[in-house]
Design an enzyme around this catalytic site. Structure first.
Site, short mmCIF file in Angstrom:
data_model
loop_
_atom_site.label_atom_id
_atom_site.label_comp_id
_atom_site.label_asym_id
_atom_site.label_seq_id
_atom_site.Cartn_x
_atom_site.Cartn_y
_atom_site.Cartn_z
N CYS A 74 -3.17 8.84 -30.50
CA CYS A 74 -2.83 8.88 -29.07
C CYS A 74 -3.90 8.10 -28.31
O CYS A 74 -5.09 8.45 -28.39
CB CYS A 74 -2.81 10.34 -28.62
SG CYS A 74 -2.57 10.58 -26.86
N CYS A 92 0.27 2.75 -25.85
CA CYS A 92 0.62 4.17 -26.00
C CYS A 92 1.43 4.26 -27.29
O CYS A 92 2.32 3.43 -27.52
CB CYS A 92 1.45 4.62 -24.80
SG CYS A 92 2.20 6.24 -25.00
N1 DGL Z 1 1.17 8.82 -27.32
C1 DGL Z 1 0.26 9.06 -26.23
C2 DGL Z 1 -0.61 7.82 -26.04
O1 DGL Z 1 -0.77 7.04 -26.97
C3 DGL Z 1 1.05 9.53 -25.05
C4 DGL Z 1 0.26 10.18 -24.01
C5 DGL Z 1 1.01 11.12 -23.12
O2 DGL Z 1 1.38 12.19 -23.59
O3 DGL Z 1 1.15 10.79 -21.94
O4 DGL Z 1 -1.21 7.59 -25.01
#
Ligand code: DGL
Length: 259
Positions: free
Chosen positions: A74, A183
């Site tokens: 993440c 993301c």
């Molecule tokens: N997959 C997360 C990232 O890479 C998402 C973050 C979120 O939950 O807003 O930033």
């Protein structure tokens, strides 16, 4: 620590499965344990303190399950919490950040775009990283609501297309020829993004690089699993698993647990 212990990964939701896919492709014999903290998603609109606390809770759970290494799958958690996590836990912790470096090497217009969450774009780590590329124009765009829609199973909705057009077309108009998906949820949007931006714009994510880096660290620590058989991969969510299941190959175990 045993070499057969699992690699742990966590994300706020299903996004980190894009990283798991790269790990599983490169090291199919590794056992993996994936946590989707969907009860607390999205992370990207929360405070740094909240993101640190949630990330800490997730890593603690993975460490308690015996993980030999944890991947923060993440960008939002990495850019806000990686320092705290590395101070708090003894095992190797691998982070993931928007892939600005490869984009800066590929761009011919010296203009790149970064699509990421608010939490990533406003983080100190990301802001500091931008300063390393004074010769490249970096267009930052927050992907408001994209994660929420994906988590709600609305990946292919008209609302998703409308939002992506709203975010991406102005970036193209400013000359962007490399788009960084900052993301881990966003690689699932690539087929839609390709219908919006011109073919000459390269789309870059960090998945493959993170998998290679993880393999290198495991090798250095003598922790690569030397079994030849396919690894056991388990996926956990702290809410109903219906959406998570649609992002995980069907033969793997997906379970709802408390964490
Ligand atoms: N997959 C997360 C990232 O890479 C998402 C973050 C979120 O939950 O807003 O930033």
């Amino acid at each position: 620590m045993k070499k057969t212990n699992p690699i742990g990964l966590f994300d706020s939701g299903i996004g980190g499965t894009t990283i798991w896919r790269e790990i599983n492709k490169l090291m199919p014999n590794e056992n993996t344990l994936f946590l989707a903290d969907q009860k607390n998603a999205p992370y990207g609109t929360q405070t740094k303190e909240a993101i640190v606390a949630l990330s800490h809770k997730n890593v603690k759970h993975l460490v308690d399950q015996g993980c030999k290494l944890v991947i923060v799958a993440c960008n939002t958690a990495t850019t806000n919490a990686i320092q705290e996590l590395r101070t708090s836990f003894d095992i190797p912790i691998i982070g993931i950040e928007p892939a600005i470096k490869p984009a800066s090497l590929l761009t011919k217009t010296s203009t790149i775009g970064v699509l990421a969450t608010k939490g990533t774009i406003t983080s100190d780590l990301f802001t500091a990283k931008l300063k390393l590329y004074p010769d490249v124009k970096i267009i930052e765009q927050i992907g408001y609501n994209l994660v929420t829609l994906i988590e709600a199973g609305q990946l292919h909705s008209q609302e998703m297309r409308d939002l992506l057009e709203l975010y991406l077309i102005p970036m193209v108009e400013q000359g962007m020829d490399a788009l960084v998906l900052g993301c881990t949820h966003y690689p699932y949007l690539t087929p839609i993004i390709k219908t919006i931006i011109p073919e000459n714009v390269v789309i870059i994510d960090s998945g493959e690089a993170v998998a290679k880096h993880t393999q290198k660290i495991l090798r250095e620590k003598d922790l690569l699993n030397d079994n030849d058989s396919l690894g056991e991969c388990v996926f956990y969510s702290n809410i109903d698993t219906t959406v998570l299941k649609t992002f995980v190959p069907s033969h793997y175990r997906v379970e709802e647990i408390q964490f």
